[in-house]
Design a protein around this motif. Structure first.
Motif, PDB file in Angstrom:
ATOM      1  N   VAL A 173       1.225  -1.108  -0.277  1.00 53.65           N
ATOM      2  CA  VAL A 173       0.499   0.085  -0.345  1.00 53.65           C
ATOM      3  C   VAL A 173       1.073   1.229   0.302  1.00 53.65           C
ATOM      4  CG1 VAL A 173      -1.959  -0.706   1.450  1.00 53.65           C
ATOM      5  CG2 VAL A 173      -0.080   0.426   2.518  1.00 53.65           C
ATOM      6  N   GLU A 174       0.627   1.851  -0.475  1.00 56.44           N
ATOM      7  CA  GLU A 174       1.266   3.636  -0.929  1.00 56.44           C
ATOM      8  C   GLU A 174       0.382   4.579   0.769  1.00 56.44           C
ATOM      9  OE1 GLU A 174       1.510   7.738  -3.216  1.00 56.44           O
ATOM     10  OE2 GLU A 174       1.007   5.470  -4.723  1.00 56.44           O
ATOM     11  N   PRO A 175       0.598   4.846   0.928  1.00 58.95           N
ATOM     12  CA  PRO A 175      -0.026   5.576   3.180  1.00 58.95           C
ATOM     13  C   PRO A 175      -0.832   6.859   2.515  1.00 58.95           C
ATOM     14  CG  PRO A 175       2.068   4.853   3.085  1.00 58.95           C
ATOM     15  CD  PRO A 175       2.321   4.706   1.745  1.00 58.95           C
ATOM     16  N   GLY A 176      -1.641   6.742   2.858  1.00 53.68           N
ATOM     17  CA  GLY A 176      -1.788   9.200   2.924  1.00 53.68           C
ATOM     18  C   GLY A 176      -1.582   9.412   4.190  1.00 53.68           C
ATOM     19  N   ILE A 177      -2.583  10.061   5.187  1.00 57.10           N
ATOM     20  CA  ILE A 177      -3.032  10.220   6.213  1.00 57.10           C
ATOM     21  C   ILE A 177      -3.329   8.913   7.048  1.00 57.10           C
ATOM     22  CG2 ILE A 177      -3.937  11.710   8.021  1.00 57.10           C
ATOM     23  CD1 ILE A 177      -5.019  12.904   5.488  1.00 57.10           C
ATOM     24  N   VAL A 178      -2.025   8.546   7.885  1.00 61.49           N
ATOM     25  CA  VAL A 178      -2.371   7.846   8.926  1.00 61.49           C
ATOM     26  C   VAL A 178      -2.488   8.260  10.505  1.00 61.49           C
ATOM     27  CG1 VAL A 178      -1.146   6.414  10.659  1.00 61.49           C
ATOM     28  CG2 VAL A 178       0.006   6.576   7.912  1.00 61.49           C
ATOM     29  N   ASN A 179      -3.538   7.561  10.874  1.00 60.09           N
ATOM     30  CA  ASN A 179      -4.008   7.776  12.199  1.00 60.09           C
ATOM     31  C   ASN A 179      -3.929   6.470  13.301  1.00 60.09           C
ATOM     32  OD1 ASN A 179      -5.233   8.833  14.307  1.00 60.09           O
ATOM     33  ND2 ASN A 179      -7.489   8.744  13.487  1.00 60.09           N
ATOM     34  N   VAL A 183      -5.346   3.297   8.089  1.00 56.60           N
ATOM     35  CA  VAL A 183      -3.896   4.556   7.412  1.00 56.60           C
ATOM     36  C   VAL A 183      -5.234   4.278   5.865  1.00 56.60           C
ATOM     37  CG1 VAL A 183      -2.304   3.867   5.762  1.00 56.60           C
ATOM     38  CG2 VAL A 183      -2.170   2.768   8.118  1.00 56.60           C
ATOM     39  N   GLU A 184      -4.895   5.776   5.610  1.00 58.85           N
ATOM     40  CA  GLU A 184      -5.707   6.125   4.464  1.00 58.85           C
ATOM     41  C   GLU A 184      -4.848   5.556   2.976  1.00 58.85           C
ATOM     42  OE1 GLU A 184      -6.529  10.412   2.002  1.00 58.85           O
ATOM     43  OE2 GLU A 184      -4.972  10.531   3.736  1.00 58.85           O
ATOM     44  N   VAL A 185      -5.393   4.418   2.509  1.00 60.52           N
ATOM     45  CA  VAL A 185      -4.727   4.515   0.876  1.00 60.52           C
ATOM     46  C   VAL A 185      -4.592   4.977  -0.158  1.00 60.52           C
ATOM     47  CG1 VAL A 185      -3.952   2.789  -0.116  1.00 60.52           C
ATOM     48  CG2 VAL A 185      -4.704   2.305   1.984  1.00 60.52           C
ATOM     49  N   ILE A 186      -3.183   5.528  -0.323  1.00 60.21           N
ATOM     50  CA  ILE A 186      -3.958   6.301  -2.062  1.00 60.21           C
ATOM     51  C   ILE A 186      -3.975   5.246  -3.269  1.00 60.21           C
ATOM     52  CG2 ILE A 186      -2.410   7.747  -3.851  1.00 60.21           C
ATOM     53  CD1 ILE A 186      -0.965   9.388  -0.897  1.00 60.21           C
ATOM     54  N   ASN A 187      -2.517   3.828  -3.426  1.00 59.91           N
ATOM     55  CA  ASN A 187      -2.431   3.566  -4.386  1.00 59.91           C
ATOM     56  C   ASN A 187      -2.224   1.562  -3.426  1.00 59.91           C
ATOM     57  OD1 ASN A 187      -2.645   4.639  -6.538  1.00 59.91           O
ATOM     58  ND2 ASN A 187      -0.942   5.533  -6.244  1.00 59.91           N
ATOM     59  N   PHE A 188      -2.767   0.685  -4.005  1.00 59.71           N
ATOM     60  CA  PHE A 188      -1.861  -0.298  -4.015  1.00 59.71           C
ATOM     61  C   PHE A 188      -1.384  -1.211  -5.512  1.00 59.71           C
ATOM     62  CE2 PHE A 188      -6.211   0.663  -1.283  1.00 59.71           C
ATOM     63  CZ  PHE A 188      -6.208  -0.324   0.100  1.00 59.71           C
ATOM     64  N   PHE A 244      -9.765   1.536   2.829  1.00 63.08           N
ATOM     65  CA  PHE A 244      -8.217   1.462   4.153  1.00 63.08           C
ATOM     66  C   PHE A 244      -7.922   0.661   4.887  1.00 63.08           C
ATOM     67  CE2 PHE A 244     -11.851   4.863   4.456  1.00 63.08           C
ATOM     68  CZ  PHE A 244     -10.638   5.886   5.373  1.00 63.08           C
ATOM     69  N   ALA A 245      -6.322   0.638   5.141  1.00 59.67           N
ATOM     70  CA  ALA A 245      -5.856  -0.095   5.407  1.00 59.67           C
ATOM     71  C   ALA A 245      -5.699  -0.353   6.876  1.00 59.67           C
ATOM     72  CB  ALA A 245      -4.221  -0.492   4.701  1.00 59.67           C
TER      73      ALA A 245
END
Length: 296
Positions: A173-179, A183-188, A244-245
């Motif tokens: 996964v290419e992560p975006g915002i991490v909480n 994890v928000e995912v931009i790309n798989f 999401f991841a």
């Protein structure tokens, strides 16, 4: 309100080529870890996570899986007569689980195996559990993902960090915002070439998906390895509804190749309360004997 995640798919149609010739006549999913076949750990995780209906997608030569989860009255009566009640309970536990089966008629990959179970799932969110990973955790891995689905209403993929030199073996996964662990995912990205992975967060065999994935799988072209890749369909799903991841808590055991399987078998043997100490002594003795060979 989100629909409840009630159903799970366990794909088990692979040929098990990494374990040949061992798996020529025995399904890979029936290889033992401790006193259970690997697939039983997966089924038990699903049940412990609140799953009510399980469908196992099988292929040719997988009849042993169905037999394992079926009743065996002759065996049970024999154990009862011998008053081997503890063993009897273990045997009966396998057949108490309600499991359905469907055969993947062509070996077209994980995505196609999941798509094969679409009529069983219907218009509901569902779980997918892969048999290559056994996860030991206080709270079942799948249950952690279901809780995140209940909060977000979106598909959630289980991930863990892996060594950088192994990223070409997994969906990444290419992560975006991490909480925290969410994890928000931009790309798989399915099995990126070494040095090109956007992170070391790998998809680890646990998914909670919305039913829209089936339409995407149906129209999906073959990807890596010439197969219908589930990761590719999840990437397309992420474009129309957020996926999401979640970095789940727990120790993951990779039983998808021979070395990982051997390591997992050894670890489970050492942890066994009945004979773990004896196994540890045996291992030390074997290491001593091996060392002697180098001395002489």
């Amino acid at each position: 309100m989100n629909k409840k995640v009630r159903k799970a798919i366990i794909p088990a149609a692979g040929l098990g080529t990494r374990f040949l010739p061992l798996t020529k006549a025995m399904p890979k999913e029936m290889l033992p870890v401790g006193d259970k076949p690997t697939i039983q750990y997966i089924v038990e995780e699903a049940i412990d996570s609140g799953i009510e209906d399980i469908i196992i997608v099988t292929g040719k030569g997988k009849r042993a899986i169905e037999d394992h989860f079926d009743n065996n009255r002759d065996l049970e009566e024999n154990l009862l007569k011998q008053e081997k009640l503890e063993l009897l309970e273990k045997v009966r536990a396998c057949s108490k689980i309600e499991i359905h089966y469907i055969r993947q008629k062509e070996p077209k990959g994980l995505g196609h195996a999941v798509w094969s179970a679409r009529k069983f799932i219907g218009d509901e969110p569902f779980a997918v559990l892969l048999g290559d990973d056994i996860v030991q955790s206080e709270k079942p891995c799948l249950k952690q993902l279901i809780e995140q689905y209940n909060k977000s209403g979106s598909s959630v993929i289980g991930v863990q960090q892996i060594p950088e030199n192994e990223t070409d073996r997994y969906g990444i996964v290419e992560p975006g915002i991490v909480n925290g662990r969410f994890v928000e995912v931009i790309n798989f990205i399915e099995k990126p070439k070494l040095g090109t992975a956007p992170s070391n967060l790998a998809i680890i065999g646990r998914y909670v998906l919305t039913p829209e994935i089936f339409g995407l799988l149906e129209r999906l072209e073959a990807g890596a390895g010439g197969e219908i890749q589930l990761t590719d369909a999840i990437q397309k799903l992420n474009k129309i509804q957020k996926v999401f991841a979640y970095q789940f808590e727990g120790k993951r055991h990779d039983v998808g190749d021979m070395l990982g399987f051997i390591r997992t078998t050894m670890e489970f043997a050492l942890e066994n309360p009945e004979f773990g100490e004896e196994v540890e002594i045996m291992m030390k003795e074997m290491l001593v004997e091996k060392a002697k060979k180098f001395v002489y």
